[in-house]
Write an enzyme that holds these catalytic residues in place. Structure first.
Site, mmCIF file in Angstrom:
data_model
loop_
_atom_site.group_PDB
_atom_site.id
_atom_site.type_symbol
_atom_site.label_atom_id
_atom_site.label_comp_id
_atom_site.label_asym_id
_atom_site.label_seq_id
_atom_site.Cartn_x
_atom_site.Cartn_y
_atom_site.Cartn_z
ATOM 1 N N LYS A 1 2.256 11.308 -11.583
ATOM 2 C CA LYS A 1 1.726 10.438 -12.873
ATOM 3 C C LYS A 1 2.167 8.899 -12.777
ATOM 4 O O LYS A 1 3.559 7.939 -13.487
ATOM 5 C CB LYS A 1 1.088 10.718 -14.172
ATOM 6 N N ARG B 1 -4.356 20.890 -15.170
ATOM 7 C CA ARG B 1 -3.623 19.631 -15.402
ATOM 8 C C ARG B 1 -3.747 18.633 -16.410
ATOM 9 O O ARG B 1 -2.631 18.607 -17.234
ATOM 10 C CB ARG B 1 -3.337 18.740 -14.028
ATOM 11 N N ASN C 1 -2.236 17.278 -21.795
ATOM 12 C CA ASN C 1 -2.065 16.628 -22.306
ATOM 13 C C ASN C 1 -2.515 16.811 -24.066
ATOM 14 O O ASN C 1 -3.198 15.734 -24.695
ATOM 15 C CB ASN C 1 -3.372 15.803 -21.821
ATOM 16 N N LYS D 1 5.817 22.301 -15.716
ATOM 17 C CA LYS D 1 5.463 21.128 -14.936
ATOM 18 C C LYS D 1 5.442 21.251 -13.577
ATOM 19 O O LYS D 1 3.901 20.746 -13.366
ATOM 20 C CB LYS D 1 5.918 19.895 -15.749
ATOM 21 N N HIS E 1 -2.201 13.843 -26.590
ATOM 22 C CA HIS E 1 -2.471 12.868 -25.856
ATOM 23 C C HIS E 1 -3.029 11.607 -26.270
ATOM 24 O O HIS E 1 -3.386 10.624 -26.454
ATOM 25 C CB HIS E 1 -1.496 12.752 -24.209
ATOM 26 N N GLU F 1 8.212 16.695 -26.055
ATOM 27 C CA GLU F 1 7.218 16.975 -24.914
ATOM 28 C C GLU F 1 7.853 18.198 -24.613
ATOM 29 O O GLU F 1 6.662 18.880 -23.928
ATOM 30 C CB GLU F 1 7.518 15.880 -23.425
ATOM 31 N N ARG G 1 0.864 -1.072 -0.258
ATOM 32 C CA ARG G 1 0.045 0.115 -0.316
ATOM 33 C C ARG G 1 0.943 1.158 0.118
ATOM 34 O O ARG G 1 0.248 2.186 0.510
ATOM 35 C CB ARG G 1 -1.322 -0.057 1.263
ATOM 36 N N GLU H 1 -5.217 16.288 -11.164
ATOM 37 C CA GLU H 1 -5.686 16.916 -12.453
ATOM 38 C C GLU H 1 -7.274 16.835 -13.232
ATOM 39 O O GLU H 1 -8.421 16.153 -13.505
ATOM 40 C CB GLU H 1 -5.472 15.495 -13.597
ATOM 41 N N HIS I 1 -2.641 8.328 -27.960
ATOM 42 C CA HIS I 1 -2.339 7.271 -26.981
ATOM 43 C C HIS I 1 -3.675 6.768 -28.225
ATOM 44 O O HIS I 1 -3.195 5.467 -27.754
ATOM 45 C CB HIS I 1 -3.349 7.120 -26.133
ATOM 46 N N HIS J 1 6.312 7.204 -28.003
ATOM 47 C CA HIS J 1 5.748 7.457 -27.083
ATOM 48 C C HIS J 1 5.523 8.986 -27.924
ATOM 49 O O HIS J 1 4.296 10.314 -28.389
ATOM 50 C CB HIS J 1 5.807 7.965 -25.181
#
Lengths: 360, 360
Positions: A142, A240, A244, A226, A247, A184, A120, A236, A251, A264
């Site tokens: 993330k 935030r 993306n 960032k 993205h 990026e 955890r 987010e 994706h 990516h």
């Protein structure tokens, strides 16, 4: 060495940027909870830097264990994640053991998710060794693995205690990956930092030639952008999401071609052009600005067209995106260079037409 | 209906306890983020309650999807967890969709972990249908799956937005599971609530006969104990560890026999006796108090001896426990009835001798 802070209250942490930081174990030692670490790396980065990192820590009385994963986005899955859990358990790592990610974005995302969920949650440090991970994925917490139906679908927000970007590790970075990282970097200019975009227009070739000062500047400025965004909106709920840009399209490209086919950053480059084209269609970006964006990605050797999967397939894959709300696709779009919004203003027809226009 | 609050700042949530709450969708409706839910249940509880829950929500304009898992601790693994992710993705659940766990501890732990990690976190509601989950596992935000090398080794702290304990669902609970739940009820008495322990000594048979008032009282008092501890120490840096009385021994029993062989509560019962015996050995608990604890577990039809796995095997399995620190096993031990501590005072030899003395 430059140091930036990600301001998140009692979970704040520093980002150190500089040449040769891998040889300074004191940066890591200062953030350990107990004298034990487990290092997660891959079979490309491990042979280059693992021994150096381990030796430096061991010389200071730290017990180390290492997990070497196969390299590539195709392995960002549960099976590979389980290799980390198996190693942590068989070497009896405790909740106070610190997990260190040594590698690019895939290693960082997977090691981070392992750290978020092993017992955890265990302490976590990022040592990114690619441009993409130094400017983006190592900062902000993330973490995730991919699911066959969607990229980064299973993950957690889990902040590292420290990020160490040793720019000397970029000396060994393959050309193609360097360029993917530049995608990026350009992103920050487009979404919120016009002056940085203009600096990139003036200095892109120096960056691609790995001029140390230019690299250090680009990394620091990217991280500063960032860190500001993450500090304002950690999970987010708003701003935030602007990070993306490109993205959602990207994706779909990655999942549609099979993870690892395109890098990516390459998918983000083509996806960003789609988002920019759609912004033009909505009247939010003029043609000249669009062309400046295209030109910069082209100079970086990045794709400015997506693969011809067909608009229907793109839309189907995009429907799984995390930004879908009430069945409507919310996309990051540009309102001029250096300014962006999250919007569901575009219709499916407009999105489909944009995809068709932007595929090879 | 009784309502308790788990006080965790902006993540505080209510626990509603009462007969027939499953028929009152308004409790759930008040906590939804969007009119969409996905219900995770198993093939034993689903046939009993799923349709009722779905119908009530649908009648109020909520779109529902359902995932029915195989029943049992043996399925608390990644493969089964993935069935949840597959269903969420194929039915295009969004980040704002609420996941509802309808079932016992295994369903709650797995659904909770899925909610914690699907798209990096979606809203989550617990509808526990066993005594064990109503008094313990549904409250406090511990979620996890098992690893072959250790129970609950992979998970997250992730709080629900609401817990609904419909005590009428206990009418259909098999006898063996009811008793297993009583083990966790007795636990609260032992670790911090002597008056409750004494109430149990006076009322245990009424509880086992499912007298509604006794059940409601035991559930409420257990939840109040749990809520107090969790509010004081959400992520188990201190006091919360006391809730694990008997669990380090118990987890070794569960993993050693193969998950599902003994019920979790049964393993906790035998493990608690081991912890109590060890407490005697250290001079922290007198023989008369020990015998009172043994007698209560016996009256509940719970095992007071562990399976004969051998002390070495127990110690090996226990070495993976989450409370190990610097290689030393930290155990929850009793200092009299109703009082407990986390301690590494016991030597391996003392622990091994205790295990040998407490195994059939």
């Amino acid at each position: 060495m430059h140091t930036l802070d990600v301001a998140l209250g009692d979970r704040s942490y520093p980002i150190h940027i500089g040449r040769g930081l891998l040889d300074d174990p004191s940066l890591i030692l200062a953030r350990l909870k107990s004298p034990r670490v487990a290092i997660v790396t891959n079979d490309r980065v491990g042979p280059l830097y693992l021994e150096r990192l381990e030796r430096g820590l061991q010389a200071n009385g730290v017990r180390t264990a290492a997990v070497v994963l196969p390299d590539g986005e195709a392995y960002k899955d549960w099976q590979t994640l389980n290799l980390i859990f198996d190693a942590l358990l068989t070497s009896r790592c405790e909740r106070s053991t610190t997990l260190i990610a040594l590698g690019g974005g895939v290693v960082g995302d997977m090691a981070g998710f392992a750290a978020a969920t092993y017992q955890r949650g265990m302490p976590f440090i990022q040592v990114p060794t690619t441009l993409l991970s130094q400017v983006d994925s190592s900062v902000g917490g993330k973490t995730a693995i991919n699911h066959p139906l969607g990229k980064n679908m299973i993950g957690a927000f889990y902040q590292p205690r420290l990020v160490i970007a040793d720019t000397a590790t970029l000396d060994t970075l393959p050309e193609r990956e360097l360029k993917a990282g530049v995608a990026e970097v350009i992103k920050y200019g487009l979404i919120r930092d016009l002056a940085f975009f203009e600096w990139l227009e003036a200095n892109l070739e120096r960056l691609l030639d790995r001029d140390p000062a230019s690299l250090a500047y680009a990394i620091e400025r990217s991280c500063r952008n960032k860190a500001e965004v993450v500090a304002a909106d950690e999970t987010e709920r708003g701003e935030r999401a602007l990070l993306n840009l490109g993205h959602t399209f990207g994706h779909a490209i990655e999942a549609g071609l099979g993870y690892g086919e395109w890098l990516h950053g390459e998918a983000v480059a083509a996806g960003t052009i789609m988002a920019a084209r759609l912004s033009c269609k909505l009247g939010w970006l003029d043609e000249a600005a669009f062309e400046r964006a295209v030109a910069l990605f082209r100079r970086a050797g990045l794709p400015v067209q997506g693969p011809a999967l067909g608009a229907a397939r793109y839309l189907d894959l995009m429907a799984h995106d995390k930004k879908v709300e009430d069945g409507r696709l919310r996309l990051v779009l540009l309102k001029g260079l250096g300014s962006s919004v999250v919007s569901d203003a575009a219709t499916s027809e407009q999105i489909a037409a944009t995809i068709e226009a932007c595929c090879a």
